[in-house]
Motif scaffolding. Structure first.
Motif, PDB file in Angstrom:
ATOM      1  N   ASP A  95       0.803  -1.224   0.000  1.00  0.00           N
ATOM      2  CA  ASP A  95       0.000   0.000   0.000  1.00  0.00           C
ATOM      3  C   ASP A  95       0.835   1.273   0.000  1.00  0.00           C
ATOM      4  O   ASP A  95       0.362   2.336   0.368  1.00  0.00           O
ATOM      5  CB  ASP A  95      -0.928  -0.003   1.217  1.00  0.00           C
ATOM      6  N   ARG A  96       2.081   1.191  -0.426  1.00  0.00           N
ATOM      7  CA  ARG A  96       2.942   2.375  -0.423  1.00  0.00           C
ATOM      8  C   ARG A  96       3.741   2.479  -1.707  1.00  0.00           C
ATOM      9  O   ARG A  96       3.962   1.494  -2.397  1.00  0.00           O
ATOM     10  CB  ARG A  96       3.868   2.378   0.790  1.00  0.00           C
ATOM     11  N   MET A  97       4.171   3.719  -1.981  1.00  0.00           N
ATOM     12  CA  MET A  97       5.045   3.962  -3.127  1.00  0.00           C
ATOM     13  C   MET A  97       6.483   3.913  -2.643  1.00  0.00           C
ATOM     14  O   MET A  97       6.813   4.453  -1.599  1.00  0.00           O
ATOM     15  CB  MET A  97       4.797   5.356  -3.714  1.00  0.00           C
ATOM     16  N   VAL A  98       7.333   3.276  -3.423  1.00  0.00           N
ATOM     17  CA  VAL A  98       8.754   3.187  -3.104  1.00  0.00           C
ATOM     18  C   VAL A  98       9.515   3.872  -4.231  1.00  0.00           C
ATOM     19  O   VAL A  98       9.252   3.632  -5.407  1.00  0.00           O
ATOM     20  CB  VAL A  98       9.212   1.717  -2.974  1.00  0.00           C
ATOM     21  N   ILE A  99      10.461   4.733  -3.855  1.00  0.00           N
ATOM     22  CA  ILE A  99      11.290   5.438  -4.833  1.00  0.00           C
ATOM     23  C   ILE A  99      12.619   4.709  -4.911  1.00  0.00           C
ATOM     24  O   ILE A  99      13.332   4.599  -3.915  1.00  0.00           O
ATOM     25  CB  ILE A  99      11.538   6.908  -4.421  1.00  0.00           C
ATOM     26  N   LEU A 100      12.946   4.206  -6.079  1.00  0.00           N
ATOM     27  CA  LEU A 100      14.213   3.508  -6.288  1.00  0.00           C
ATOM     28  C   LEU A 100      15.126   4.358  -7.154  1.00  0.00           C
ATOM     29  O   LEU A 100      14.708   4.858  -8.194  1.00  0.00           O
ATOM     30  CB  LEU A 100      13.984   2.164  -6.992  1.00  0.00           C
ATOM     31  N   LYS A 101      16.372   4.489  -6.733  1.00  0.00           N
ATOM     32  CA  LYS A 101      17.371   5.154  -7.557  1.00  0.00           C
ATOM     33  C   LYS A 101      18.053   4.093  -8.404  1.00  0.00           C
ATOM     34  O   LYS A 101      18.108   2.917  -8.030  1.00  0.00           O
ATOM     35  CB  LYS A 101      18.396   5.853  -6.674  1.00  0.00           C
ATOM     36  N   ALA A 102      18.594   4.512  -9.518  1.00  0.00           N
ATOM     37  CA  ALA A 102      19.270   3.573 -10.423  1.00  0.00           C
ATOM     38  C   ALA A 102      20.344   2.786  -9.691  1.00  0.00           C
ATOM     39  O   ALA A 102      20.528   1.595  -9.934  1.00  0.00           O
ATOM     40  CB  ALA A 102      19.871   4.323 -11.607  1.00  0.00           C
ATOM     41  N   ALA A 103      21.051   3.432  -8.770  1.00  0.00           N
ATOM     42  CA  ALA A 103      22.145   2.773  -8.051  1.00  0.00           C
ATOM     43  C   ALA A 103      21.662   1.642  -7.150  1.00  0.00           C
ATOM     44  O   ALA A 103      22.462   0.801  -6.742  1.00  0.00           O
ATOM     45  CB  ALA A 103      22.913   3.800  -7.227  1.00  0.00           C
ATOM     46  N   GLN A 104      20.373   1.582  -6.843  1.00  0.00           N
ATOM     47  CA  GLN A 104      19.838   0.516  -6.001  1.00  0.00           C
ATOM     48  C   GLN A 104      19.442  -0.717  -6.811  1.00  0.00           C
ATOM     49  O   GLN A 104      19.240  -1.784  -6.250  1.00  0.00           O
ATOM     50  CB  GLN A 104      18.606   1.015  -5.243  1.00  0.00           C
ATOM     51  N   ILE A 105      19.299  -0.564  -8.112  1.00  0.00           N
ATOM     52  CA  ILE A 105      18.752  -1.624  -8.958  1.00  0.00           C
ATOM     53  C   ILE A 105      19.871  -2.497  -9.521  1.00  0.00           C
ATOM     54  O   ILE A 105      20.821  -1.998 -10.104  1.00  0.00           O
ATOM     55  CB  ILE A 105      17.919  -1.017 -10.104  1.00  0.00           C
ATOM     56  N   TYR A 106      19.744  -3.800  -9.334  1.00  0.00           N
ATOM     57  CA  TYR A 106      20.715  -4.765  -9.830  1.00  0.00           C
ATOM     58  C   TYR A 106      20.292  -5.345 -11.173  1.00  0.00           C
ATOM     59  O   TYR A 106      21.086  -5.456 -12.079  1.00  0.00           O
ATOM     60  CB  TYR A 106      20.862  -5.927  -8.832  1.00  0.00           C
ATOM     61  N   LEU A 107      19.033  -5.744 -11.247  1.00  0.00           N
ATOM     62  CA  LEU A 107      18.545  -6.503 -12.397  1.00  0.00           C
ATOM     63  C   LEU A 107      17.069  -6.195 -12.593  1.00  0.00           C
ATOM     64  O   LEU A 107      16.338  -6.009 -11.631  1.00  0.00           O
ATOM     65  CB  LEU A 107      18.738  -8.000 -12.116  1.00  0.00           C
TER      66      LEU A 107
END
Length: 144
Positions: A47-59
């Motif tokens: 039930d929430r929005m999560v903000i991901l930065k490119a540096a957090q993403i692996y795949l």
């Protein structure tokens, strides 16, 4: 590429101007970065929005017709397509198959496998194959 920076009180908002005789991949990458500087992706988790930065993403991979973003410890589903995410995230992300993008910063090791394919292992333990179609570009990245 020649870069010139001018700092002055007369500029209230930053602006960028690119001059060139023709469009190149380097210019397009600069434009993409300037339009989305942090490479930020918004995803939903319960039930929430999560903000991901490119540096957090692996795949990022497509699984059962859903796009799934993998970080070090979590995975998130998004409604965006791979080509949209690739454009948003910039040139540190490489398409390695029709259904996967990898963050080149988090490659741990690469293994040659059967049928002229390569198996990538990411630093979070995720694995993904580079398909034959995308192999030449990946080999250029490795300097092979």
């Amino acid at each position: 590429m020649k870069v010139r920076l001018q700092i002055s009180d007369e500029y209230k908002l930053p602006e960028a101007e690119i001059r060139a005789d023709h469009m190149t991949e380097e210019i397009q990458a600069a434009i993409d970065f300037l339009q989305n500087p942090g490479g930020v992706i918004t995803v939903y988790a319960k039930d929430r929005m999560v903000i991901l930065k490119a540096a957090q993403i692996y795949l990022i991979r497509v699984e059962n017709e859903k796009t799934v973003i993998y970080t070090k410890e979590h995975s998130y589903k998004t409604g965006k397509r791979l080509y949209e995410l690739q454009k948003l995230l910039g040139n540190r992300f490489m398409r390695i198959s029709r259904s996967a993008l990898v963050n080149l910063n988090y490659l741990d090791h690469v293994e040659a496998t059967f049928g002229s394919m390569m198996l990538l292992t990411m630093k979070n333990g995720s694995q993904e194959y580079v398909s034959r179609h995308y192999l030449p570009e990946f080999k250029r990245f490795l300097g092979l």
